[in-house]
Write a protein that holds these residues in place. Structure first.
Motif, short mmCIF file in Angstrom:
data_model
loop_
_atom_site.label_atom_id
_atom_site.label_comp_id
_atom_site.label_asym_id
_atom_site.label_seq_id
_atom_site.Cartn_x
_atom_site.Cartn_y
_atom_site.Cartn_z
N SER A 169 15.41 9.87 37.63
CA SER A 169 15.67 8.94 36.52
C SER A 169 16.49 9.61 35.42
CB SER A 169 14.35 8.42 35.96
OG SER A 169 13.62 7.72 36.93
N ILE A 170 16.18 10.87 35.12
CA ILE A 170 16.95 11.59 34.11
C ILE A 170 18.39 11.77 34.57
CG2 ILE A 170 17.17 13.82 32.94
CD1 ILE A 170 14.12 14.03 33.05
N ARG A 171 18.55 11.99 35.86
CA ARG A 171 19.91 12.17 36.40
C ARG A 171 20.71 10.88 36.30
NH1 ARG A 171 21.05 14.41 42.50
NH2 ARG A 171 23.33 14.47 42.38
N GLU A 187 20.80 3.95 34.38
CA GLU A 187 19.71 3.10 34.85
C GLU A 187 18.47 3.30 34.00
OE1 GLU A 187 19.11 3.87 38.93
OE2 GLU A 187 21.16 3.32 39.51
N LEU A 188 18.33 4.49 33.39
CA LEU A 188 17.17 4.77 32.56
C LEU A 188 17.24 3.99 31.25
CD1 LEU A 188 14.62 6.55 32.11
CD2 LEU A 188 16.14 8.26 31.10
N PHE A 189 18.43 3.92 30.66
CA PHE A 189 18.56 3.30 29.34
C PHE A 189 18.88 1.81 29.40
CE2 PHE A 189 19.33 7.79 28.18
CZ PHE A 189 18.37 7.91 27.20
N ASN A 190 19.40 1.32 30.51
CA ASN A 190 19.77 -0.09 30.58
C ASN A 190 18.62 -1.05 30.27
OD1 ASN A 190 22.46 0.34 31.06
ND2 ASN A 190 22.38 -0.04 33.25
N SER A 205 14.78 -3.49 36.02
CA SER A 205 14.70 -2.13 36.56
C SER A 205 14.10 -2.05 37.95
CB SER A 205 13.86 -1.26 35.60
OG SER A 205 12.52 -1.72 35.58
N LEU A 206 13.53 -3.13 38.45
CA LEU A 206 12.77 -3.06 39.70
C LEU A 206 13.64 -2.86 40.93
CD1 LEU A 206 10.07 -5.82 39.12
CD2 LEU A 206 9.71 -3.36 39.30
N ASP A 207 14.88 -3.34 40.88
CA ASP A 207 15.73 -3.27 42.06
C ASP A 207 15.99 -1.82 42.49
OD1 ASP A 207 17.36 -4.59 44.06
OD2 ASP A 207 19.08 -3.75 43.01
N HIS A 208 15.88 -0.89 41.53
CA HIS A 208 16.16 0.52 41.83
C HIS A 208 14.91 1.30 42.21
CE1 HIS A 208 20.09 -0.34 40.20
NE2 HIS A 208 19.57 -0.68 39.04
N LEU A 209 13.74 0.63 42.21
CA LEU A 209 12.49 1.36 42.42
C LEU A 209 12.46 2.07 43.78
CD1 LEU A 209 9.67 2.13 41.56
CD2 LEU A 209 8.86 -0.13 42.26
N PHE A 210 12.88 1.37 44.83
CA PHE A 210 12.89 1.97 46.17
C PHE A 210 14.29 2.06 46.77
CE2 PHE A 210 8.67 -0.22 45.93
CZ PHE A 210 7.89 0.91 45.92
N ARG A 211 15.28 1.40 46.14
CA ARG A 211 16.58 1.27 46.80
C ARG A 211 17.27 2.61 47.02
NH1 ARG A 211 19.19 -2.72 48.29
NH2 ARG A 211 17.73 -4.09 47.19
N VAL A 233 9.10 5.60 32.92
CA VAL A 233 10.49 5.58 32.47
C VAL A 233 10.96 4.19 32.04
CG1 VAL A 233 11.12 7.56 33.89
CG2 VAL A 233 11.37 5.27 34.82
N THR A 234 10.13 3.16 32.25
CA THR A 234 10.52 1.81 31.83
C THR A 234 9.49 1.17 30.89
OG1 THR A 234 9.52 0.85 33.82
CG2 THR A 234 11.88 1.35 33.90
N GLY A 235 8.24 1.11 31.31
CA GLY A 235 7.22 0.46 30.49
C GLY A 235 6.88 1.24 29.23
N LEU A 236 6.69 2.54 29.35
CA LEU A 236 6.31 3.35 28.19
C LEU A 236 7.37 3.33 27.08
CD1 LEU A 236 4.13 5.14 27.02
CD2 LEU A 236 5.19 7.11 28.14
N PRO A 237 8.67 3.45 27.39
CA PRO A 237 9.67 3.34 26.32
C PRO A 237 9.66 1.98 25.62
CG PRO A 237 10.65 4.39 28.23
CD PRO A 237 9.31 3.91 28.66
#
Length: 239
Positions: free
Chosen positions: A31-33, A37-40, A82-88, A120-124
Motif C-alpha cells: 500500500s505504501i508503494r 491507491e492509498l490516498f485516493n 478501495s475494495l477493487d484492489h483488495l485482491f486484484r 490503510v482505508t478505514g483508520l485514515p
C-alpha cells in the motif's frame, strides 16, 4: 523502491502468527508503494463531504442535521472505491495462488488481509472524521459518537466488501458488479451508524444502536473470512 517480502514455500513451516504477520507486512508495504491507491479513497472522502455544502445547502442548521449521514455515506463510498484492489494485485501477480497453497488456514490469512485493508482505508477515515465533522457544524459530542460508530462500522464495511471483491475477482466490469452486490449489504451499517449520532444529538439512548453495530462487527469478524476464503477458491479455480 521498497522490496516486498515474498510468500514462498519456505514459509510452509511458519506458525500461524508469523505467517499472518508476513501477510500483513507485505500488504502494508504494498500500500505504501502504491501511494495513489492509498490516498485516493481519503481524497474522495474529503471531496464528497466538501461538495454537500456547495451542491445542496451551506446552511449550518441543515449541515448539522445531515452531517452524520453525509460523513457515513462518504465513508461508505470511499471504502467501496478501495475494495477493487483488495485482491486484484495479488491475483494478477500470482501471490493469491500462493496464499491458497499455504498450509495455514486460509480464513486467517484472509482475516489478516482485511485487517490490512482497514488499516490503510478505514483508520485514515476515522482520523479525518473530526475535521470534517467541524466542517459540517457537528458539535463535540456528536463528533465523538461519529468516530465511535466509524470505529465499529468501517471494519464491517471492509469484511463485507472483501466477500464481494473475492466473488468478482477476474470478472469484467467487476467494479459495477461489486457495487451492486455490496451496497445493499452496507445499508444496516449506514442506518445504525447514522442513527447513533442522531439519537445522541437528540439526547436519546444510544445503547441499542451501539449494541447492534457491535453485533454486526462480531458477525462479520467470525463469518466473513470463511465466506471470502470460499469465494477466493471459486474465483481462482474458474480463472
Amino acid at each position: 523502491m521498497l522490496k516486498l517480502p515474498r510468500l514462498t514455500p519456505r514459509q510452509e513451516a511458519l506458525p500461524i502468527l508469523p505467517a499472518c504477520w508476513a501477510v500483513l507486512r507485505r500488504d502494508l508495504l504494498s500500500s505504501i508503494r502504491r501511494r495513489q491507491e492509498l490516498f485516493n479513497p481519503l481524497i474522495f472522502f474529503v471531496m464528497v463531504v466538501a461538495l454537500f455544502p456547495l451542491g445542496v445547502s451551506p446552511e449550518a442548521e441543515f449541515l448539522r442535521d445531515a452531517g452524520a449521514g453525509i460523513l457515513w455515506v462518504a465513508a461508505l463510498l470511499s471504502t467501496l472505491l478501495s475494495l477493487d484492489h483488495l485482491f486484484r494485485h495479488d491475483f494478477e501477480e500470482g501471490v493469491l495462488e500462493q496464499l491458497l497453497l499455504q498450509p495455514q488456514p486460509l480464513y486467517l490469512l484472509v482475516l489478516t488481509k482485511v485487517l490490512g485493508h482497514w488499516l490503510v482505508t478505514g483508520l485514515p477515515l476515522i482520523i479525518m472524521a473530526p475535521l470534517l465533522g467541524v466542517m459540517v457544524h457537528l458539535d463535540g459530542n456528536s463528533i465523538a459518537y461519529l468516530c465511535l460508530t466509524l470505529l465499529l462500522g468501517t471494519p464491517v464495511l471492509s469484511f463485507i466488501g472483501a466477500i464481494g471483491a473475492a466473488l468478482t475477482l477476474g470478472l469484467r466490469s467487476a467494479g459495477i458488479l461489486l457495487s451492486l452486490l455490496i451496497i445493499p449489504l452496507y445499508i444496516p451499517v449506514l442506518i445504525f451508524g447514522t442513527g447513533t449520532v442522531m439519537a445522541a444529538d437528540e439526547g436519546l439512548a444510544i445503547g441499542s444502536y451501539l449494541a447492534l453495530l457491535g453485533a454486526l462487527l462480531v458477525l462479520a469478524l467470525t463469518c466473513a473470512p470463511f465466506a471470502t476464503a470460499a469465494a477466493l477458491r471459486i474465483s481462482v479455480s474458474n480463472s
